[in-house]
Design an enzyme around this catalytic site. Structure first.
Site, mmCIF file in Angstrom:
data_model
loop_
_atom_site.group_PDB
_atom_site.id
_atom_site.type_symbol
_atom_site.label_atom_id
_atom_site.label_comp_id
_atom_site.label_asym_id
_atom_site.label_seq_id
_atom_site.Cartn_x
_atom_site.Cartn_y
_atom_site.Cartn_z
ATOM 1 C CE1 TYR A 46 -3.908 2.243 0.452
ATOM 2 C CE2 TYR A 46 -2.797 3.279 2.485
ATOM 3 C CZ TYR A 46 -3.981 3.167 1.468
ATOM 4 O OH TYR A 46 -4.688 4.255 1.782
ATOM 5 C CB VAL A 73 -8.636 1.665 15.204
ATOM 6 C CG1 VAL A 73 -8.510 3.240 14.920
ATOM 7 C CG2 VAL A 73 -8.616 1.473 16.821
HETATM 8 P P1 NAD Z 1 -12.787 1.888 0.555
HETATM 9 O O1 NAD Z 1 -12.239 0.553 0.485
HETATM 10 O O2 NAD Z 1 -14.286 2.010 1.180
HETATM 11 O O3 NAD Z 1 -12.946 2.357 -0.899
HETATM 12 C C1 NAD Z 1 -12.333 2.180 -1.950
HETATM 13 C C2 NAD Z 1 -13.227 1.776 -3.133
HETATM 14 O O4 NAD Z 1 -12.366 1.403 -4.193
HETATM 15 C C3 NAD Z 1 -14.214 0.566 -2.870
HETATM 16 O O5 NAD Z 1 -15.528 0.782 -3.216
HETATM 17 C C4 NAD Z 1 -13.344 -0.552 -3.522
HETATM 18 O O6 NAD Z 1 -14.321 -1.328 -3.994
HETATM 19 C C5 NAD Z 1 -12.753 0.324 -4.763
HETATM 20 N N1 NAD Z 1 -11.795 -0.600 -5.720
HETATM 21 C C6 NAD Z 1 -10.685 -1.021 -4.904
HETATM 22 N N2 NAD Z 1 -10.120 -1.670 -5.913
HETATM 23 C C7 NAD Z 1 -10.541 -1.244 -7.211
HETATM 24 C C8 NAD Z 1 -10.358 -1.632 -8.505
HETATM 25 N N3 NAD Z 1 -9.238 -2.228 -8.945
HETATM 26 N N4 NAD Z 1 -11.199 -1.099 -9.392
HETATM 27 C C9 NAD Z 1 -12.069 -0.466 -9.159
HETATM 28 N N5 NAD Z 1 -12.496 -0.170 -7.947
HETATM 29 C C10 NAD Z 1 -11.825 -0.630 -6.770
HETATM 30 O O7 NAD Z 1 -11.810 2.853 1.369
HETATM 31 P P2 NAD Z 1 -11.921 4.356 1.580
HETATM 32 O O8 NAD Z 1 -11.487 4.748 3.006
HETATM 33 O O9 NAD Z 1 -13.211 5.050 0.925
HETATM 34 O O10 NAD Z 1 -10.746 5.197 0.760
HETATM 35 C C11 NAD Z 1 -10.969 5.859 -0.370
HETATM 36 C C12 NAD Z 1 -9.476 6.493 -0.788
HETATM 37 O O11 NAD Z 1 -8.847 7.135 0.170
HETATM 38 C C13 NAD Z 1 -8.442 5.165 -1.296
HETATM 39 O O12 NAD Z 1 -7.794 5.545 -2.177
HETATM 40 C C14 NAD Z 1 -7.631 5.045 -0.012
HETATM 41 O O13 NAD Z 1 -6.251 4.566 -0.223
HETATM 42 C C15 NAD Z 1 -7.535 6.737 0.304
HETATM 43 N N6 NAD Z 1 -7.287 6.986 1.836
HETATM 44 C C16 NAD Z 1 -8.477 6.533 2.882
HETATM 45 C C17 NAD Z 1 -8.247 6.773 4.172
HETATM 46 C C18 NAD Z 1 -9.113 6.367 5.233
HETATM 47 O O14 NAD Z 1 -8.858 6.723 6.532
HETATM 48 N N7 NAD Z 1 -10.182 6.069 4.975
HETATM 49 C C19 NAD Z 1 -7.078 7.279 4.464
HETATM 50 C C20 NAD Z 1 -5.883 7.576 3.621
HETATM 51 C C21 NAD Z 1 -6.340 7.409 2.058
HETATM 52 N N1 UDP Z 2 -5.973 -0.963 15.964
HETATM 53 C C1 UDP Z 2 -6.161 -1.401 17.321
HETATM 54 N N2 UDP Z 2 -7.367 -2.170 17.464
HETATM 55 C C2 UDP Z 2 -8.030 -2.607 16.418
HETATM 56 C C3 UDP Z 2 -7.615 -2.160 14.969
HETATM 57 C C4 UDP Z 2 -6.749 -1.445 15.008
HETATM 58 O O1 UDP Z 2 -5.615 -1.208 18.429
HETATM 59 O O2 UDP Z 2 -9.055 -3.423 16.426
HETATM 60 C C5 UDP Z 2 -4.643 -0.040 15.986
HETATM 61 C C6 UDP Z 2 -3.543 -0.339 14.852
HETATM 62 O O3 UDP Z 2 -2.790 -1.103 15.326
HETATM 63 C C7 UDP Z 2 -3.219 1.094 14.507
HETATM 64 C C8 UDP Z 2 -4.486 2.243 14.997
HETATM 65 O O4 UDP Z 2 -5.102 1.077 15.638
HETATM 66 O O5 UDP Z 2 -2.256 1.562 15.660
HETATM 67 C C9 UDP Z 2 -5.120 2.275 13.589
HETATM 68 O O6 UDP Z 2 -5.381 1.458 12.823
HETATM 69 P P1 UDP Z 2 -6.206 1.338 11.403
HETATM 70 O O7 UDP Z 2 -6.192 0.130 10.750
HETATM 71 O O8 UDP Z 2 -7.648 1.963 11.663
HETATM 72 O O9 UDP Z 2 -5.406 2.206 10.815
HETATM 73 P P2 UDP Z 2 -3.872 2.530 10.200
HETATM 74 O O10 UDP Z 2 -3.019 1.875 11.084
HETATM 75 O O11 UDP Z 2 -3.928 2.206 8.603
HETATM 76 O O12 UDP Z 2 -3.649 3.884 10.503
#
Ligand code: NAD
Ligand code: UDP
Length: 310
Positions: free
Chosen positions: A143, A185
């Site tokens: 990722y 989390v």
């Molecule tokens: P999510 O998993 O809910 O949404 C991702 C969407 O992309 C899903 O609907 C999935 O089906 C679709 N998808 C995955 N692979 C695909 C492919 N090959 N072709 C077409 N569709 C595909 O996640 P999210 O939290 O809504 O994240 C959206 C974007 O934001 C992502 O790019 C993620 O990396 C980025 N992002 C999210 C967070 C967060 O905290 N939620 C943090 C940092 C970055």
């Molecule tokens: N985490 C936790 N318990 C859970 C899920 C996640 O303590 O049930 C912790 C995880 O180890 C990380 C933080 O919460 O330190 C955030 O995790 P998440 O997967 O939500 O996001 P990311 O690590 O990608 O920021």
């Protein structure tokens, strides 16, 4: 304005579709439903300006749009690690395909990048100038590194082909429609608490995160797309909490009687994370508005309705 939203049936993407339609735009929502769901956009099905396309961004596609919000990519560690190679293909090939489309159409393209490109940061809080501390061969690398490559592609298409890009670095975002099985989390703690189960804190829970409510995130994304700055720009909430504090907050709000159990910390789990949002504040006039308690209350209500039907 005709917008393509890749990953539009996902958590953040579905909220973006809502907001674009609300302001009168057209939305082409593209998703392969890997982690997203039709139910996230079911309420939009009959909207005259909304269209849903099942497609995998790994394959090229030809469409006519003015703008591309490129969000397609599994986002939670559980999902992006389940098929690491698919994650890399989605992030790298998918972004190349969307950039080729943007180049042909002369369309502006925004990518949803991530705070993960900072890895386990040695600078705190993280500014956009920080290059990060990323393990290239660990379980999170599929990722982290592919998102870094996606950013590289964005800037090389900009330099080489003049593509009009926007790069957004999203920090932990939460809210209604999070996938229950994401293992994140916030969703884990809320689902566990609603089901009367112990809350699983990994390690001692002293690692920190800064949680941004999804409406604030989408507001930042739209400002970045509409504005003149290409980024990268951090979009996140600078209020930092330990994971233990988050667990205690969820318990207070759902069921203070439940215990917390400690499970092993996953490898390469970043110890701290907090966005410096000076650029977003000054260049976009953006800052988050929703406090954690308020956002958690809305997220708990959504999960309560989905899990318990009340
Ligand atoms: P999510 O998993 O809910 O949404 C991702 C969407 O992309 C899903 O609907 C999935 O089906 C679709 N998808 C995955 N692979 C695909 C492919 N090959 N072709 C077409 N569709 C595909 O996640 P999210 O939290 O809504 O994240 C959206 C974007 O934001 C992502 O790019 C993620 O990396 C980025 N992002 C999210 C967070 C967060 O905290 N939620 C943090 C940092 C970055
Ligand atoms: N985490 C936790 N318990 C859970 C899920 C996640 O303590 O049930 C912790 C995880 O180890 C990380 C933080 O919460 O330190 C955030 O995790 P998440 O997967 O939500 O996001 P990311 O690590 O990608 O920021």
């Amino acid at each position: 304005m005709r917008n393509l939203v890749t990953g539009g049936a996902g958590f953040i993407g579905s909220h973006l579709c809502d907001r674009l339609l609300e302001r009168g735009d057209e939305v082409l929502c593209l998703d392969n439903f890997y982690t997203g769901a039709r139910t996230n956009v079911a309420h939009l099905r009959d909207h005259p300006n909304f269209e849903l396309i099942r497609h995998d961004v790994i394959e090229p596609i030809s469409l006519e749009v003015d703008r591309i919000f490129h969000l397609a990519c599994p986002a939670s560690p559980v999902h992006y690690q389940a098929d690491a190679i698919q994650t890399i293909k989605t992030s790298v090939l998918g972004t190349m395909n969307m950039l080729d489309l943007a180049k042909r159409l002369k369309a502006r393209i925004l990518i949803a990048s991530t705070s993960e490109i900072y890895g386990d940061p040695l600078e705190h809080p993280q500014t956009e100038a920080y290059w990060g501390n990323v393990n290239p061969i660990g379980i999170r690398s599929c990722y982290d590194e592919s998102k870094r490559m996606a950013e590289t592609l964005m800037f090389d298409y900009h330099r080489q082909h003049g593509v009009d890009i926007r790069v957004m670095r999203i920090f932990n975002t939460y809210g209604p429609r999070m996938n229950e099985h994401d293992g994140r989390v916030v969703s884990n703690f809320i689902c566990q608490a609603l089901r009367g189960k112990p809350l699983t804190v990994y390690g001692e829970g002293q690692q920190t995160r800064s949680f941004c409510y999804v409406d604030d995130n989408v507001d930042g994304m739209m400002r970045l797309m509409d504005g003149e700055h290409i980024g990268p720009i951090n979009i996140g909430n600078p209020n930092e909490f330990t994971i233990l504090e988050l667990a205690q907050k969820v318990l207070e709000m759902v069921n203070p009687e439940l215990p917390i159990i400690n499970l092993p910390l996953p490898s390469d789990d970043p110890r701290q994370r907090q966005p410096d949002i000076t650029k977003a504040r000054t260049l976009l006039g953006w800052e988050p508005k929703v406090f954690l308690e308020e956002g958690l209350a809305r997220t708990i209500a959504d999960f309560r309705a989905r899990l318990l039907g009340k």
